[in-house]
Design a protein around this motif. Structure first.
Motif, PDB file in Angstrom:
ATOM      1  N   GLY A  60     128.431  86.119  74.482  1.00  0.00           N
ATOM      2  CA  GLY A  60     127.848  84.783  74.364  1.00  0.00           C
ATOM      3  C   GLY A  60     127.781  84.057  75.688  1.00  0.00           C
ATOM      4  N   THR A  61     128.829  84.172  76.484  1.00  0.00           N
ATOM      5  CA  THR A  61     128.865  83.501  77.782  1.00  0.00           C
ATOM      6  C   THR A  61     127.800  84.061  78.725  1.00  0.00           C
ATOM      7  OG1 THR A  61     131.248  83.114  77.534  1.00  0.00           O
ATOM      8  CG2 THR A  61     130.326  82.881  79.733  1.00  0.00           C
ATOM      9  N   ALA A  62     127.638  85.374  78.712  1.00  0.00           N
ATOM     10  CA  ALA A  62     126.627  85.999  79.566  1.00  0.00           C
ATOM     11  C   ALA A  62     125.223  85.537  79.180  1.00  0.00           C
ATOM     12  CB  ALA A  62     126.726  87.516  79.467  1.00  0.00           C
ATOM     13  N   ILE A  63     124.954  85.441  77.882  1.00  0.00           N
ATOM     14  CA  ILE A  63     123.642  84.977  77.417  1.00  0.00           C
ATOM     15  C   ILE A  63     123.406  83.529  77.844  1.00  0.00           C
ATOM     16  CG2 ILE A  63     122.294  84.390  75.350  1.00  0.00           C
ATOM     17  CD1 ILE A  63     123.577  86.851  74.002  1.00  0.00           C
ATOM     18  N   MET A  64     124.423  82.676  77.739  1.00  0.00           N
ATOM     19  CA  MET A  64     124.274  81.276  78.162  1.00  0.00           C
ATOM     20  C   MET A  64     123.954  81.173  79.642  1.00  0.00           C
ATOM     21  SD  MET A  64     127.007  78.863  76.136  1.00  0.00           S
ATOM     22  CE  MET A  64     128.472  79.764  76.610  1.00  0.00           C
ATOM     23  N   ALA A  65     124.673  81.958  80.451  1.00  0.00           N
ATOM     24  CA  ALA A  65     124.481  81.878  81.905  1.00  0.00           C
ATOM     25  C   ALA A  65     123.089  82.321  82.323  1.00  0.00           C
ATOM     26  CB  ALA A  65     125.538  82.721  82.605  1.00  0.00           C
ATOM     27  N   LEU A  66     122.471  83.196  81.544  1.00  0.00           N
ATOM     28  CA  LEU A  66     121.155  83.722  81.900  1.00  0.00           C
ATOM     29  C   LEU A  66     120.015  83.085  81.105  1.00  0.00           C
ATOM     30  CD1 LEU A  66     122.131  87.514  82.056  1.00  0.00           C
ATOM     31  CD2 LEU A  66     121.864  85.944  83.993  1.00  0.00           C
ATOM     32  N   ALA A  67     120.342  82.130  80.253  1.00  0.00           N
ATOM     33  CA  ALA A  67     119.359  81.574  79.315  1.00  0.00           C
ATOM     34  C   ALA A  67     118.184  80.907  80.033  1.00  0.00           C
ATOM     35  CB  ALA A  67     120.027  80.567  78.383  1.00  0.00           C
ATOM     36  N   PRO A  68     116.947  81.300  79.693  1.00  0.00           N
ATOM     37  CA  PRO A  68     115.774  80.665  80.291  1.00  0.00           C
ATOM     38  C   PRO A  68     115.301  79.431  79.526  1.00  0.00           C
ATOM     39  CG  PRO A  68     115.089  82.541  78.986  1.00  0.00           C
ATOM     40  CD  PRO A  68     116.580  82.477  78.881  1.00  0.00           C
ATOM     41  N   SER A  69     115.850  79.236  78.318  1.00  0.00           N
ATOM     42  CA  SER A  69     115.393  78.126  77.482  1.00  0.00           C
ATOM     43  C   SER A  69     116.535  77.606  76.620  1.00  0.00           C
ATOM     44  CB  SER A  69     114.253  78.588  76.563  1.00  0.00           C
ATOM     45  OG  SER A  69     114.729  79.541  75.629  1.00  0.00           O
ATOM     46  N   TYR A  70     116.299  76.468  75.975  1.00  0.00           N
ATOM     47  CA  TYR A  70     117.312  75.863  75.112  1.00  0.00           C
ATOM     48  C   TYR A  70     117.640  76.770  73.934  1.00  0.00           C
ATOM     49  CZ  TYR A  70     119.528  72.513  71.918  1.00  0.00           C
ATOM     50  OH  TYR A  70     120.392  71.882  71.055  1.00  0.00           O
ATOM     51  N   LYS A  71     116.645  77.450  73.367  1.00  0.00           N
ATOM     52  CA  LYS A  71     116.874  78.319  72.211  1.00  0.00           C
ATOM     53  C   LYS A  71     117.804  79.476  72.566  1.00  0.00           C
ATOM     54  CE  LYS A  71     112.533  77.404  69.756  1.00  0.00           C
ATOM     55  NZ  LYS A  71     111.261  77.994  69.234  1.00  0.00           N
ATOM     56  N   ILE A  72     117.578  80.118  73.691  1.00  0.00           N
ATOM     57  CA  ILE A  72     118.441  81.225  74.122  1.00  0.00           C
ATOM     58  C   ILE A  72     119.836  80.709  74.459  1.00  0.00           C
ATOM     59  CG2 ILE A  72     118.731  83.102  75.777  1.00  0.00           C
ATOM     60  CD1 ILE A  72     116.381  83.440  73.851  1.00  0.00           C
ATOM     61  N   LEU A  73     119.889  79.538  75.060  1.00  0.00           N
ATOM     62  CA  LEU A  73     121.182  78.917  75.363  1.00  0.00           C
ATOM     63  C   LEU A  73     121.983  78.701  74.081  1.00  0.00           C
ATOM     64  CD1 LEU A  73     122.979  77.620  77.588  1.00  0.00           C
ATOM     65  CD2 LEU A  73     121.807  75.458  77.132  1.00  0.00           C
ATOM     66  N   MET A  74     121.323  78.264  73.017  1.00  0.00           N
ATOM     67  CA  MET A  74     121.983  78.043  71.737  1.00  0.00           C
ATOM     68  C   MET A  74     122.484  79.356  71.137  1.00  0.00           C
ATOM     69  SD  MET A  74     122.393  74.939  70.714  1.00  0.00           S
ATOM     70  CE  MET A  74     122.654  75.258  68.978  1.00  0.00           C
ATOM     71  N   ILE A  75     121.721  80.440  71.286  1.00  0.00           N
ATOM     72  CA  ILE A  75     122.169  81.740  70.774  1.00  0.00           C
ATOM     73  C   ILE A  75     123.465  82.161  71.460  1.00  0.00           C
ATOM     74  CG2 ILE A  75     121.617  84.205  70.696  1.00  0.00           C
ATOM     75  CD1 ILE A  75     118.668  83.398  70.352  1.00  0.00           C
ATOM     76  N   GLY A  76     123.516  82.004  72.781  1.00  0.00           N
ATOM     77  CA  GLY A  76     124.736  82.310  73.511  1.00  0.00           C
ATOM     78  C   GLY A  76     125.893  81.429  73.099  1.00  0.00           C
ATOM     79  N   ARG A  77     125.602  80.162  72.888  1.00  0.00           N
ATOM     80  CA  ARG A  77     126.637  79.211  72.467  1.00  0.00           C
ATOM     81  C   ARG A  77     127.201  79.591  71.096  1.00  0.00           C
ATOM     82  NH1 ARG A  77     130.047  75.566  74.977  1.00  0.00           N
ATOM     83  NH2 ARG A  77     130.162  73.572  73.891  1.00  0.00           N
ATOM     84  N   LEU A  78     126.330  80.048  70.202  1.00  0.00           N
ATOM     85  CA  LEU A  78     126.765  80.468  68.869  1.00  0.00           C
ATOM     86  C   LEU A  78     127.695  81.676  68.948  1.00  0.00           C
ATOM     87  CD1 LEU A  78     123.408  80.102  66.895  1.00  0.00           C
ATOM     88  CD2 LEU A  78     125.409  78.633  66.698  1.00  0.00           C
ATOM     89  N   LEU A  79     127.313  82.671  69.756  1.00  0.00           N
ATOM     90  CA  LEU A  79     128.165  83.852  69.911  1.00  0.00           C
ATOM     91  C   LEU A  79     129.512  83.490  70.541  1.00  0.00           C
ATOM     92  CD1 LEU A  79     125.728  86.686  71.086  1.00  0.00           C
ATOM     93  CD2 LEU A  79     127.073  86.613  68.984  1.00  0.00           C
ATOM     94  N   ALA A  80     129.476  82.654  71.563  1.00  0.00           N
ATOM     95  CA  ALA A  80     130.725  82.228  72.205  1.00  0.00           C
ATOM     96  C   ALA A  80     131.623  81.506  71.210  1.00  0.00           C
ATOM     97  CB  ALA A  80     130.416  81.327  73.402  1.00  0.00           C
ATOM     98  N   GLY A  81     131.013  80.696  70.339  1.00  0.00           N
ATOM     99  CA  GLY A  81     131.778  79.974  69.333  1.00  0.00           C
ATOM    100  C   GLY A  81     132.469  80.900  68.354  1.00  0.00           C
ATOM    101  N   ILE A  82     131.778  81.952  67.931  1.00  0.00           N
ATOM    102  CA  ILE A  82     132.392  82.923  67.015  1.00  0.00           C
ATOM    103  C   ILE A  82     133.577  83.617  67.694  1.00  0.00           C
ATOM    104  CG2 ILE A  82     132.020  85.087  65.769  1.00  0.00           C
ATOM    105  CD1 ILE A  82     129.114  84.154  65.321  1.00  0.00           C
ATOM    106  N   GLY A  83     133.400  84.001  68.944  1.00  0.00           N
ATOM    107  CA  GLY A  83     134.493  84.615  69.688  1.00  0.00           C
ATOM    108  C   GLY A  83     135.687  83.695  69.823  1.00  0.00           C
ATOM    109  N   ILE A  84     135.418  82.416  70.105  1.00  0.00           N
ATOM    110  CA  ILE A  84     136.505  81.430  70.204  1.00  0.00           C
ATOM    111  C   ILE A  84     137.199  81.269  68.861  1.00  0.00           C
ATOM    112  CG2 ILE A  84     136.954  78.961  70.515  1.00  0.00           C
ATOM    113  CD1 ILE A  84     134.867  79.016  72.766  1.00  0.00           C
ATOM    114  N   GLY A  85     136.424  81.295  67.776  1.00  0.00           N
ATOM    115  CA  GLY A  85     137.014  81.180  66.444  1.00  0.00           C
ATOM    116  C   GLY A  85     138.011  82.287  66.162  1.00  0.00           C
ATOM    117  N   PHE A  86     137.644  83.530  66.511  1.00  0.00           N
ATOM    118  CA  PHE A  86     138.596  84.638  66.385  1.00  0.00           C
ATOM    119  C   PHE A  86     139.841  84.374  67.222  1.00  0.00           C
ATOM    120  CE2 PHE A  86     135.032  87.408  64.925  1.00  0.00           C
ATOM    121  CZ  PHE A  86     135.678  88.045  63.876  1.00  0.00           C
TER     122      PHE A  86
END
Length: 451
Positions: A60-86
């Motif tokens: 998730g963090t890697a996707i956020m850092a490379l995100a070209p748009s808000y939508k991709i940034l949100m996808i990375g944020r969602l994955l990072a959130g799931i990882g943090i939840g674990f």
């Protein structure tokens, strides 16, 4: 994210609503990781659940850092959130299960220490990289978050599995080997192992009755109900008193106080991160000496006063030099009182109080309450501040913090120095929750009869 969001807003041209969603969604979606973490850790073990958390978070963090748009940034944020939840669910459970009673409070506080250290390093990186071009600075601010999880990934090849989970899998000799690494006295190892086996037999016997863990949580006995109220309640109060709003939106708070310029705002946030990190170290030294409950009183009362004073300062002294100084002081005092008590102790208590059979799932449920509360606060802070001012919002937080003092007094027992099996007996004897009576080691045998 608190500093990066300033530059994300400039680079991707996101609205205020999108900003709130981006900040708050991590906490909301992390509940998926927390809910799945309980069953996952019971299946593959505590240790490898942490490995899964690292992999998901890094992706998730890697996707956020490379995100070209808000939508991709949100996808990375969602994955990072799931990882943090674990991670936030399993780390305290693992540490509580592997630690000796005398040091369990201090050791279970370590996740909160490193969370605070991460916040401080995040603030510092925000300040350091703020001078880079807008298109790249926020990407570096987010990308550096991968480094700690990579280190943890390598550490997982060294650390042992939880002895209590090993007993649940009937891997007794492996559990004994792990306990020998944490206790010096062989006799004490055998005593602890016997206690764990008693509670594990109860759990396994109930499995043969096919009584699902979640059914027991949803239809709890009086003792389990008291555990759930304490564990979930302290998790929610930790967040609804506004700590994540303070962390994520500290530039907004200081801007409202009268500070101008991004560099000055980010410099002020470094002071907040430094204070938060330093005072968590105070909790580490005191939690197994003073106990959980005295520190919770100091923390919740101190936060209530700090939040009220911050509300007064922002409402009546904003845009004045004196008011700016007071705002920074009260924000720092709020995070200091948080770090010395309810910040780390919330995770300590919620990982100590549940029975072995329910510990993973019930801790996950408590983490869900924490993340949902955090998400609601973060996703409504800007809107609420616009409606009743930033000062008014912190007055609401001060009232909630005052209620947390009452909750600590009535619902949280003292668990200092007790084994996890003794704490279970404490909740079986519900009348002792406020006074925290001593429980003999042999009382664990009574658990068998109670079942």
């Amino acid at each position: 994210m608190s500093g990066a969001i300033i530059f994300i807003q400039q680079d991707l041209k996101i609205t205020e609503t999108q900003q709130e969603i981006l900040v708050g969604i991590l906490s909301i979606v992390s509940l998926l990781g927390s809910l799945a973490g309980g069953k996952t850790s019971d299946t593959i073990g505590r240790k490898w659940t942490m490995a899964l958390a690292c992999i998901v978070f890094q992706s998730g963090t890697a996707i956020m850092a490379l995100a070209p748009s808000y939508k991709i940034l949100m996808i990375g944020r969602l994955l990072a959130g799931i990882g943090i939840g674990f991670g936030i669910m399993i780390a305290p459970v693992y540490i509580a299960e592997i630690s000796p009673s005398i040091a369990r409070g201090s050791l279970t506080s370590f996740p909160e220490i490193f969370i605070n250290l991460g916040i401080l390093l995040g603030y510092i990186s925000n300040y350091v990289f703020s001078g880079l071009p807008v298109h790249s600075n926020w990407r570096i601010m987010l990308g550096v978050g991968i480094a700690p999880s990579v280190f943890l990934g390598f550490a997982l090849f060294i650390i042992p599995e939880s002895p209590r989970w090993l007993v649940m899998q009937n891997r007794i000799e492996e559990a004994r080997t792990v306990l020998l690494k944490t206790y010096d006295d062989t006799k004490e190892v055998d005593q602890r192992l016997a206690e764990i086996q008693i509670t594990a037999r109860i759990a396994n016997a109930e499995k043969y009755k096919e009584k699902a863990v979640w059914l027991e949580i949803l239809n709890p006995s009086p003792a389990i109900k008291r555990m759930l109220i304490t564990g979930c309640g302290i998790q929610c109060f930790q967040q609804i008193s506004g700590i994540d709003a303070t962390v994520y939106y500290s530039p907004t708070i200081f801007k409202d106080a009268g500070i101008e310029g991004n560099t000055e705002l980010l410099a002020a946030t470094v002071a907040v991160g430094f204070t938060k990190t330093m005072f968590i170290l105070v909790a580490i030294f005191l939690i197994d000496k003073l106990g959980r409950k005295p520190l919770l009183y100091i923390s919740t009362i101190g936060m209530t006063i700090s939040l009220f004073c911050l509300s007064f300062t922002l409402t009546f002294l904003g845009d004045q030099r004196f008011g700016i100084g007071l705002a920074i002081l009260f924000v720092c005092s709020n995070v200091a009182f948080f770090s010395v008590g309810i910040g780390p102790i919330c995770w300590v208590v919620s990982s100590e109080i549940f029975t072995l059979r329910l510990r993973a799932q019930a801790s996950g449920l408590g983490a869900v309450g924490s993340r949902v509360s955090s998400g609601v606060i973060c996703m409504s802070f800007l809107t609420l501040s616009r409606a009743i001012t930033v000062g008014g919002t912190f007055f609401v937080f001060s009232v909630i913090s005052a209620l947390s003092v009452v909750f600590v007094h009535t619902c949280v027992p003292e668990t200092k120095g007790k084994s996890l099996e003794q704490i279970e007996m404490l909740f079986q004897k519900g009348s002792e929750l406020q006074v925290g009576g001593e429980i003999e080691m042999g009382d664990a045998e009574c658990l068998v009869q109670r079942q």
